[in-house]
Enzyme design. Structure first.
Site, PDB file in Angstrom:
ATOM      1  N   LYS A  67     -12.461  -0.379   8.327  1.00  0.00           N
ATOM      2  CA  LYS A  67     -13.219  -1.232   7.400  1.00  0.00           C
ATOM      3  C   LYS A  67     -14.129  -2.200   8.143  1.00  0.00           C
ATOM      4  O   LYS A  67     -15.303  -2.347   7.804  1.00  0.00           O
ATOM      5  CB  LYS A  67     -12.285  -2.044   6.494  1.00  0.00           C
ATOM      6  CG  LYS A  67     -11.001  -1.350   6.117  1.00  0.00           C
ATOM      7  CD  LYS A  67     -11.144  -0.365   4.995  1.00  0.00           C
ATOM      8  CE  LYS A  67      -9.955   0.584   4.996  1.00  0.00           C
ATOM      9  NZ  LYS A  67      -9.661   1.217   3.744  1.00  0.00           N
ATOM     10  N   ASP A 118       0.451  -5.089   9.661  1.00  0.00           N
ATOM     11  CA  ASP A 118      -0.617  -4.130   9.418  1.00  0.00           C
ATOM     12  C   ASP A 118      -1.876  -4.949   9.151  1.00  0.00           C
ATOM     13  O   ASP A 118      -1.941  -5.682   8.158  1.00  0.00           O
ATOM     14  CB  ASP A 118      -0.247  -3.266   8.203  1.00  0.00           C
ATOM     15  CG  ASP A 118      -1.366  -2.310   7.812  1.00  0.00           C
ATOM     16  OD1 ASP A 118      -2.347  -2.178   8.570  1.00  0.00           O
ATOM     17  OD2 ASP A 118      -1.246  -1.691   6.734  1.00  0.00           O
ATOM     18  N   TRP A 146       0.873  -1.182   0.000  1.00  0.00           N
ATOM     19  CA  TRP A 146       0.000   0.000   0.000  1.00  0.00           C
ATOM     20  C   TRP A 146       0.908   1.230   0.000  1.00  0.00           C
ATOM     21  O   TRP A 146       1.764   1.355   0.891  1.00  0.00           O
ATOM     22  CB  TRP A 146      -0.856  -0.061   1.253  1.00  0.00           C
ATOM     23  CG  TRP A 146      -1.893   0.991   1.400  1.00  0.00           C
ATOM     24  CD1 TRP A 146      -2.796   1.415   0.470  1.00  0.00           C
ATOM     25  CD2 TRP A 146      -2.176   1.741   2.598  1.00  0.00           C
ATOM     26  NE1 TRP A 146      -3.607   2.377   1.010  1.00  0.00           N
ATOM     27  CE2 TRP A 146      -3.248   2.592   2.307  1.00  0.00           C
ATOM     28  CE3 TRP A 146      -1.615   1.760   3.877  1.00  0.00           C
ATOM     29  CZ2 TRP A 146      -3.791   3.457   3.247  1.00  0.00           C
ATOM     30  CZ3 TRP A 146      -2.151   2.623   4.811  1.00  0.00           C
ATOM     31  CH2 TRP A 146      -3.230   3.458   4.500  1.00  0.00           C
TER      32      TRP A 146
HETATM   33  C1  LIG Z   1      -3.226  -1.766   4.027  1.00  0.00           C
HETATM   34  C2  LIG Z   1      -3.860  -0.704   4.836  1.00  0.00           C
HETATM   35  N1  LIG Z   1      -3.357  -0.432   6.037  1.00  0.00           N
HETATM   36  C3  LIG Z   1      -3.885   0.497   6.831  1.00  0.00           C
HETATM   37  C4  LIG Z   1      -4.969   1.228   6.433  1.00  0.00           C
HETATM   38  C5  LIG Z   1      -5.433   2.222   7.443  1.00  0.00           C
HETATM   39  O1  LIG Z   1      -6.580   2.842   7.294  1.00  0.00           O
HETATM   40  P1  LIG Z   1      -7.165   3.882   8.324  1.00  0.00           P
HETATM   41  O2  LIG Z   1      -6.067   4.811   8.741  1.00  0.00           O
HETATM   42  O3  LIG Z   1      -8.219   4.558   7.544  1.00  0.00           O
HETATM   43  O4  LIG Z   1      -7.703   3.114   9.487  1.00  0.00           O
HETATM   44  C6  LIG Z   1      -5.527   1.011   5.159  1.00  0.00           C
HETATM   45  C7  LIG Z   1      -6.644   1.799   4.649  1.00  0.00           C
HETATM   46  O5  LIG Z   1      -6.973   1.856   3.503  1.00  0.00           O
HETATM   47  C8  LIG Z   1      -4.956   0.006   4.361  1.00  0.00           C
HETATM   48  O6  LIG Z   1      -5.436  -0.284   3.152  1.00  0.00           O
END
Ligand SMILES: Cc1ncc(COP(=O)(O)O)c(C=O)c1O
Length: 395
Positions: free
Chosen positions: A246, A211, A130
Site C-alpha cells: 500500500k 502486522d 483481517w
Molecule cells: C491487515 C493487512 N495485513 C497484511 C496485508 C498484506 O498485504 P500484502 O501481502 O498484499 O502485502 C494486508 C493487505 O491487504 C492487510 O490488510
C-alpha cells in the site's frame, strides 16, 4: 486423485470484487477491496516507483536469484522505516530481517518462526481482524484465540475489554496487533494505549507480533510506527510483518519484510536462520523487482522525498474523504457519523447490518463487505453522492 476434491468457495473479499466486475450496472461502486484508489478510480503507480523502475531497467545486469534473506539495501531501508533509527541503535545486533513476498509472506514467515520456537502456541487476534490472518497463522500449527477490540455500539476500540481479554495472555503466547490503520475497523490505539499494551507484554511475558501494512496512510510514516516502537522499547522480543503493497503501491510485486527483534545477537542469528529456512521450504527466494525498487526509493534522497510527498498527499486525500463522507452522511441521514472522520487509514465499518449491506449491493450496485466494511479510498467526487444516497436509502 482430484475426482473427489471439493471445489472451495471464492475468497470472501476477492469473490465480492469479482461479483462487482460482473455487474452490468454502469453506476456500480466497488468499496470492497483494500487498495488505494485515486480520484479517477485508478490504483496509481507512485512516480518515485516509476522513476526507480526506469533507473533499474537501465542498470540491471542480471536476473540471478537474490540471496534468501533478500536485497540488503531494501532490508536496511525497511528496518529504519519501521523500527526507527533510535530503536535500531538501542537494539543493535538484535534485529534480523528477511524479505518476503508481500506482507502476507511476512506474516507466514513470522508464523513459521514462531511455530518453530513454540510449537502450537496460542496467537491472540483482535475481534474482528483481517480474515486472512487466520489461515496465515493457523496453517503452520499456531492456535488462534481472540481478544475484544472493536465495539460496534461506540464505533471505536473498547480498550477496557481489550485489556481485560489480554490479561489471559501469558509467556509463550503471541498477541497479534495491527501497527496502524486497523483492518477492518479503522479504529486504532492511541500512543498511551500502546504503552499500556507494551507494559502488559513486559509484565505478562507474551510476545507481540505486529502486522503493519499501512504505515504512512494513517497519520504519517513516523506517527504510524509509534506502536511498533513503543513495543520494541518495552519488551525483548517482537515480531513484525511489514508490507510495501500500500505505502509504495507495489501490490503485485509482492514486497514485504519479516522483522524479528530478539533479546541478544545469538537469538537474532537464530531467527534469521529459521526465517530463511522457512522461506526455502515455502518459496525459496523472494521476488526481486519490488524489493530492489523499494530499496532504491528508500535509500536515494531524491526518490525518497518524491515518494514521501506522494504518500503524504494520498494520506491527506483519505483524511479529506473521511471528512466529506461524514458530513454528507450526516446531512442525508440525520445520524452521527463522526467516527468516520476519526478513524485511520482506508477502512471503516459503516454500521449497516448484513441484510442492509446485501440490500445495498442488490438494489444499488454498491459493493461493501457483509460486515459493512468499506474502503474509504475508493470514494471520489464522481461516486460519493451515489454512495451516500444508497446508504441513506437502506438504513
Ligand atoms: C491487515 C493487512 N495485513 C497484511 C496485508 C498484506 O498485504 P500484502 O501481502 O498484499 O502485502 C494486508 C493487505 O491487504 C492487510 O490488510
Amino acid at each position: 486423485m482430484f475426482e473427489e476434491l471439493p471445489v472451495l468457495p471464492p475468497d470472501s473479499i476477492l469473490g465480492l470484487a469479482a461479483e462487482c466486475r460482473a455487474d452490468p450496472n454502469p453506476e456500480k461502486v466497488d468499496l470492497t477491496i483494500g487498495i488505494y484508489m485515486d480520484e479517477s478510480g485508478n490504483c496509481p503507480v507512485f512516480k518515485a516507483v516509476s522513476n526507480a523502475q526506469r533507473q533499474l531497467i537501465e542498470q540491471e545486469t542480471t536476473k540471478a536469484y537474490l540471496p534468501p534473506q533478500g536485497y540488503q539495501p531494501f532490508l536496511d531501508g525497511m528496518m529504519s522505516l519501521v523500527v526507527g533509527s533510535e530503536q535500531l541503535s538501542a537494539r543493535s545486533g538484535q534485529v534480523s530481517a528477511v524479505q518476503t513476498p508481500g506482507g502476507c509472506g511476512a506474516i507466514r514467515i513470522g508464523a513459521e518462526v514462531l511455530q518453530s520456537a513454540a510449537p502450537g502456541a496460542r496467537v491472540w487476534v483482535s475481534d474482528p481482524t483481517w480474515p486472512v490472518h487466520l489461515p496465515l497463522l493457523n496453517s503452520v500449527g499456531l492456535h488462534i484465540e481472540t481478544y475484544a477490540y472493536y465495539d460496534p455500539a461506540t464505533k471505536g476500540v473498547n480498550f477496557d475489554a481489550m485489556v481485560e481479554g489480554l490479561k489471559a495472555a501469558v509467556a509463550g503466547d503471541i498477541v497479534l496487533l495491527h501497527g496502524c490503520c486497523h483492518n477492518p475497523s479503522g479504529a486504532d490505539l492511541t500512543p498511551q494505549q500502546w504503552q499500556v499494551i507494551a507494559d502488559m507484554a513486559a509484565k505478562q511475558g507474551f510476545t507481540p507480533m505486529i502486522d503493519i501494512a499501512y504505515q504512512g496512510l494513517g497519520d504519517g510514516l513516523e506517527a504510524d510506527a509509534v506502536g511498533v516502537r513503543t513495543l520494541i522499547a518495552s519488551v525483548p522480543e517482537v515480531v513484525i510483518a511489514a508490507s510495501c503493497s500500500k505505502n509504495l503501491g507495489l501490490y503485485r510485486e509482492r514486497t514485504g519484510v519479516a522483522l524479528f527483534v530478539s533479546g541478544d545477537a545469538r537469538s537474532a542469528e537464530a531467527t534469521a536462520s529459521q526465517a530463511k529456512s522457512a522461506a526455502r521450504r515455502v518459496y525459496s527466494m523472494p521476488p526481486a523487482h519490488g524489493g530492489i525498487i523499494a530499496g532504491m526509493v528508500l535509500n536515494d534522497a531524491a526518490l525518497r522525498s518524491e515518494w514521501e510527498a506522494e504518500l503524504s498527499s494520498m494520506c491527506q486525500r483519505i483524511q479529506g474523504l473521511r471528512t466529506t463522507f461524514r458530513e454528507q452522511l450526516e446531512a442525508a441521514t440525520g445520524r452521527d457519523f463522526a467516527f468516520i472522520a476519526k478513524e485511520k487509514g482506508m477502512f471503516s465499518f459503516l454500521g449497516l447490518t448484513r441484510e442492509q449491506a446485501q440490500q445495498v449491493r442488490k438494489e444499488h450496485s454498491l459493493y461493501m463487505l457483509d460486515s459493512s466494511r468499506i474502503n474509504v479510498a475508493s470514494l471520489n467526487a464522481g461516486n460519493i453522492e451515489r454512495v451516500v444516497a444508497a446508504v441513506a436509502a437502506v438504513s
